[in-house]
Scaffold this active site. Structure first.
Site, PDB file in Angstrom:
ATOM      1  N   SER A 133      -9.909 -12.004 -66.000  1.00  0.00           N
ATOM      2  CA  SER A 133     -10.517 -11.293 -64.880  1.00  0.00           C
ATOM      3  C   SER A 133     -11.295 -10.084 -65.408  1.00  0.00           C
ATOM      4  O   SER A 133     -11.145  -9.686 -66.560  1.00  0.00           O
ATOM      5  CB  SER A 133      -9.431 -10.847 -63.901  1.00  0.00           C
ATOM      6  N   HIS A 166     -14.745 -10.077 -64.966  1.00  0.00           N
ATOM      7  CA  HIS A 166     -16.125 -10.542 -65.116  1.00  0.00           C
ATOM      8  C   HIS A 166     -16.733 -10.955 -63.779  1.00  0.00           C
ATOM      9  O   HIS A 166     -17.745 -11.649 -63.744  1.00  0.00           O
ATOM     10  CB  HIS A 166     -16.178 -11.739 -66.064  1.00  0.00           C
ATOM     11  N   LYS A 176     -15.881 -20.717 -72.099  1.00  0.00           N
ATOM     12  CA  LYS A 176     -16.623 -19.719 -72.864  1.00  0.00           C
ATOM     13  C   LYS A 176     -16.007 -19.603 -74.244  1.00  0.00           C
ATOM     14  O   LYS A 176     -14.788 -19.692 -74.417  1.00  0.00           O
ATOM     15  CB  LYS A 176     -16.583 -18.357 -72.167  1.00  0.00           C
ATOM     16  N   HIS A 219     -16.351  -8.286 -72.993  1.00  0.00           N
ATOM     17  CA  HIS A 219     -14.963  -7.831 -72.985  1.00  0.00           C
ATOM     18  C   HIS A 219     -14.833  -6.363 -73.380  1.00  0.00           C
ATOM     19  O   HIS A 219     -13.779  -5.929 -73.826  1.00  0.00           O
ATOM     20  CB  HIS A 219     -14.114  -8.684 -73.929  1.00  0.00           C
TER      21      HIS A 219
END
Length: 330
Positions: free
Chosen positions: A54, A56, A104, A218
């Site tokens: 979470s 993004h 990803k 990130h």
């Protein structure tokens, strides 16, 4: 720390409860942190399943719905969901036509989705996987071996999702997803670091008057730090880096993506510069999308993603989609 939260430990669950209240067309399993199309499984249709840490948003839960994902799995902030979530999601949306995992390229996501694919296949679910690795800023990073998966995830999920919605078989949907990834490149820039709820302070130090070129999603730092640049200068740098690697021979899809804290006023101004650079380089633009789609919490900054698109990919891009974050043609 100034955040619109209760406590860091409940941030993800609270957000999922809010998503469920705002979007009754979705089925939200807060306990298992899975978001599903309410009409899943859709008979005879390949189901796309994705997910990740979470932070993004709207990626990935905001892209669940007709024409995109059948399900999304939410991990903790910047932390991969676990294989059990992915298997549960695959079982919930599989109609018998198979499931495509969109992953990803971050080490935790790759390992957990690989394990989930094996477990799902043990349960009789046909699974294919596509790895998104579009970022040209760095080859290896704190979170990856190889290129990171960033903005092209949206292109893969939208275009492959349209193929699935049209009834394409799993092998074809997988092939289209791989084609989109191979034709896409991204580059990101940070004007500020992001702050995770658990840490309560910026993830890296970015002094006043400087920016970070080549960041990931990130909160990790990029490949080069420079004094603050104008929108024009950033566009020149970022687009040239992408074009040097992609070298498109035809028209491109353009995603000008905000990292979470960049207002649309700035993003549209930046898009004007991106379009200028592409025009000066002789690259025709087929479609453009501007907004905060693949974010990094409260990071200020942007990324540029280009995808070389042929007629089929453009047709699938234009196909109807109905999700919380992307909606047209319905």
């Amino acid at each position: 720390m100034r955040m619109l939260i209760n406590v860091p430990e409940t941030v993800v669950a609270d957000a999922l409860r809010g998503l469920a209240a705002a979007h009754p067309e979705l089925t939200v399993d807060v306990e298992n942190r899975i978001v599903l199309r309410r009409d899943a499984p859709v008979g005879g249709q390949v189901a796309l399943v994705s997910g990740g840490g979470s932070g993004h948003e709207p990626l990935h839960a905001g892209f669940v719905g007709p024409g995109m994902l059948a399900a999304a799995c939410a991990g903790e902030i910047f932390t991969s969901p676990v294989p059990d979530q992915m298997v549960r999601a695959a079982a919930a949306v599989d109609s018998g036509a198979g499931v495509l995992f969109v992953v990803k390229n971050y080490t935790g996501d790759v390992l957990n989705f690989e394990m989930a694919a094996e477990l799902a296949e043990d349960e009789g679910i046909q699974v294919a996987k596509v790895l998104v690795d579009d970022d040209v800023a760095v080859t290896d990073s704190l979170y990856t071996a190889g290129r990171r998966g960033t903005g092209a995830t949206l292109f893969v999920e939208k275009i492959a999702g349209a193929a699935a919605e049209a009834g394409a078989p799993l092998e074809r949907v997988e092939s289209i997803a791989r084609q989109v990834n191979a034709r896409s490149r991204s580059f990101g820039v940070a004007l500020s670091a992001c702050t995770t709820p658990a840490k309560g302070s910026p993830t890296f130090d970015l002094p006043e008057g400087e920016l970070e070129l080549g960041i990931g999603i990130h909160g990790e730092p990029g490949r080069e730090r420079r004094p603050m640049m104008t929108s024009r200068e950033i566009a020149d740098f970022a687009v040239d880096v992408v074009l040097d690697d992609l070298r498109p021979k035809g028209p491109v899809l353009v995603l000008v993506n905000g990292m979470g804290a960049t207002p649309l006023l700035e993003l549209y101004g930046f898009n004007a510069e991106v379009q200028r650079v592409l025009g000066e380089r002789g690259v025709p633009v087929a479609r453009t999308l501007v907004g905060n789609y693949v974010t990094s919490l409260d990071m200020a900054g942007c990324s540029v993603t280009l995808c070389e698109a042929d007629e089929e990919l453009l047709r699938l891009w234009d196909a109807p989609v109905s999700t919380p974050a992307l909606r047209w043609g319905r």
